[in-house]
Write a protein that holds these residues in place. Structure first.
Motif, PDB file in Angstrom:
ATOM      1  N   GLY A 237       0.788  -1.233   0.000  1.00  0.00           N
ATOM      2  CA  GLY A 237       0.000   0.000   0.000  1.00  0.00           C
ATOM      3  C   GLY A 237       0.810   1.267   0.000  1.00  0.00           C
ATOM      4  N   VAL A 378     -13.791   9.983  -6.153  1.00  0.00           N
ATOM      5  CA  VAL A 378     -13.961   8.646  -5.604  1.00  0.00           C
ATOM      6  C   VAL A 378     -15.189   8.630  -4.703  1.00  0.00           C
ATOM      7  N   GLY A 380     -17.394   5.969  -1.654  1.00  0.00           N
ATOM      8  CA  GLY A 380     -17.273   4.838  -0.743  1.00  0.00           C
ATOM      9  C   GLY A 380     -18.247   4.976   0.397  1.00  0.00           C
ATOM     10  N   LYS A 389      -3.233  13.440  -6.445  1.00  0.00           N
ATOM     11  CA  LYS A 389      -2.139  12.491  -6.615  1.00  0.00           C
ATOM     12  C   LYS A 389      -0.816  13.170  -6.918  1.00  0.00           C
ATOM     13  N   THR A 409      -1.242   4.513  -1.566  1.00  0.00           N
ATOM     14  CA  THR A 409      -2.019   4.500  -2.796  1.00  0.00           C
ATOM     15  C   THR A 409      -3.419   5.079  -2.593  1.00  0.00           C
ATOM     16  N   LYS A 410      -4.090   5.335  -3.723  1.00  0.00           N
ATOM     17  CA  LYS A 410      -5.462   5.838  -3.678  1.00  0.00           C
ATOM     18  C   LYS A 410      -6.379   4.838  -2.982  1.00  0.00           C
ATOM     19  N   ASP A 411      -6.206   3.570  -3.284  1.00  0.00           N
ATOM     20  CA  ASP A 411      -7.047   2.549  -2.657  1.00  0.00           C
ATOM     21  C   ASP A 411      -6.867   2.527  -1.142  1.00  0.00           C
ATOM     22  N   ALA A 412      -5.655   2.739  -0.678  1.00  0.00           N
ATOM     23  CA  ALA A 412      -5.393   2.757   0.756  1.00  0.00           C
ATOM     24  C   ALA A 412      -6.093   3.936   1.422  1.00  0.00           C
ATOM     25  N   VAL A 414      -8.892   5.432   0.340  1.00  0.00           N
ATOM     26  CA  VAL A 414     -10.328   5.156   0.351  1.00  0.00           C
ATOM     27  C   VAL A 414     -10.672   4.147   1.464  1.00  0.00           C
ATOM     28  N   LYS A 415      -9.837   3.141   1.619  1.00  0.00           N
ATOM     29  CA  LYS A 415     -10.053   2.141   2.669  1.00  0.00           C
ATOM     30  C   LYS A 415      -9.997   2.789   4.038  1.00  0.00           C
ATOM     31  N   ASN A 418     -13.176   4.809   4.595  1.00  0.00           N
ATOM     32  CA  ASN A 418     -14.297   3.915   4.862  1.00  0.00           C
ATOM     33  C   ASN A 418     -14.266   3.381   6.281  1.00  0.00           C
TER      34      ASN A 418
END
Length: 421
Positions: A237, A378, A380, A389, A409-412, A414-415, A418
């Motif tokens: 991540g 994004v 969520g 970024k 990362t972007k996914d990290a 967002v997680k 959330n």
């Protein structure tokens, strides 16, 4: 070449200037990336003329060699290249640049000028003679900016504008200590180490159970034999792939620093000595008298001047909170999610407001273009927001005014948002 050895280490065109400043408030955590780049600092890029044959050394022994280095006298030339992948500021650059004196402050103010190192390629000359004498010069095609510390006096001089900035060590130290969490008496602005060793120490502070530290062969930097210390995240991540520090085999002084992104490609930061000399520098390097006709700004006068145009640090919601999150007292609006290389700062911005929507009417065209180029929308469990970024630091600004920022990362991001909802 020395055998590999490893050790797991614990550890616009529209609007008035006021309108531009208003819009600039929405240019979110990009400044954090600038700070990260500055933190990566002045230390060291260079030519290799073959890998020297050196005695075997373990990662722990090499770390101890860096820590034990007592080198206080050196001079040399450093080349530093930083590529964070930030789009051009375009018409907004006028809002960010030092005003060149008067109401907006001196163009020689170190707090203004050191941000130049956050992007592009620069050639520096540095010299040090113990803790009381240092000089750093940023060389341009036809000009030079110099920062000189000699005893209790700190001078900065911009030859292009013929402006100078003067402070006592106590004044400069208070500013740097407050902004960077450093002890008073440190005359250099936030995130800018005065020696290569200072950078390596910052990187090694991150070493812990989430970090792998190894010795990966040897190199020659600025004509000197060096070991290569490689620091890598063990967590997933992170946007950081690895950090390599070339350490002088004789003195233990770091000579070169390279940060590679996890996504691959060219280095985010590549900085290193092209020339280095460990002899005592000439005393004249640490003396300064303003040339006749130079406009001199005293530190107390600069402190009293309005700071609306001072730079990226004032242009983002929650920037002060982000700085507080780095360890300053009073970080009431910030908490940290996770640990190690995947740590994310959650910041509640003052007023809890997100970005303005398109067509809101208070954003100049160039500001909106900048935001569109930098951000991804994004959604969520947390709702919706925009991820901004760079190649190193990413930030999520939710529509309800929270910021999640880290070298992840972007996914990290967002997680994390959330999980906090």
């Amino acid at each position: 070449m020395a055998p590999n050895d490893s050790a797991e280490t614990n550890g616009g065109t529209r609007g008035t200037a006021a309108g531009r400043r208003k819009a600039a408030r929405y240019i979110v955590p990009v400044a954090v990336a600038g700070v990260a780049a500055a933190t990566i600092g002045l230390v060291p890029a260079l030519a290799s003329s073959g890998d020297p044959d050196l005695p075997k050394i373990s990662a722990q022994e090499l770390i101890e060699k860096i820590a034990a280095s007592d080198t206080e006298q050196l001079s040399g030339t450093v080349k530093i290249s930083t590529d964070l992948g930030i789009p051009s500021l375009g018409g907004l650059a006028e809002s960010f640049a030092p005003s060149g004196g008067g109401k907006g402050g001196s163009s020689a103010d170190p707090q203004e000028r050191m941000t130049e190192l956050a992007s592009g390629t620069h050639t520096l000359r540095i010299a040090a003679d113990g803790p009381d004498k240092q000089r750093l010069s940023i060389l341009d095609n036809a000009s030079e900016y110099s920062l000189i510390h000699n005893g209790d006096q700190v001078w900065a001089y911009d030859s292009k504008s013929d402006q100078a900035y003067h402070a006592t060590e106590k004044q400069a130290g208070k500013e740097a200590g407050r902004d960077a969490g450093k002890k008073p008496g440190h005359p250099v602005p936030e995130g800018v180490p005065t020696t290569p060793k200072a950078l390596a120490e910052q990187v090694l502070k991150a070493a812990g159970p989430t970090t792998s530290v190894t010795v990966d062969g040897t190199a020659q930097v600025a004509g000197r034999d060096a070991y290569k210390l490689v620091v890598k995240p063990k967590q997933s991540g992170s946007t950081i792939g690895s950090v390599t520090v070339a350490v002088d085999a004789e003195s233990g002084v770091p000579l070169k620093f390279t940060l590679l992104p996890a996504a691959g490609g060219k280095a985010v930061v590549d900085a290193g000595f092209t020339e280095v000399d460990f002899a005592k520098p000439d005393a004249s390097l640490f003396t300064f008298t303003p040339p006749k006709g130079t406009e001199v700004t005293e530190a107390d006068d600069a402190k009293a001047q309005p700071k609306a145009d001072k730079g990226l640090g004032d242009l983002i919601p929650g920037a002060d909170a982000a700085r507080l999150g780095a360890g300053e007292p009073g970080a009431k609006n910030t908490k940290v999610i996770g640990e190690g290389w995947s740590a994310i700062a959650e910041i509640t911005t003052p007023g809890a407001t997100g970005l303005p929507s398109k067509g809101a009417g208070d954003v100049p065209a160039e500001a909106q273009q900048f935001l569109d180029a930098l951000g991804d929308k994004v959604t969520g469990k947390f709702g919706s927001g925009t991820v901004f970024k760079t190649r190193l630091v990413n930030a999520l600004l939710t529509d309800d005014g929270k910021v999640y920022v880290g070298a992840v990362t972007k996914d990290a991001l967002v997680k994390a948002a959330n999980s906090a909802s």
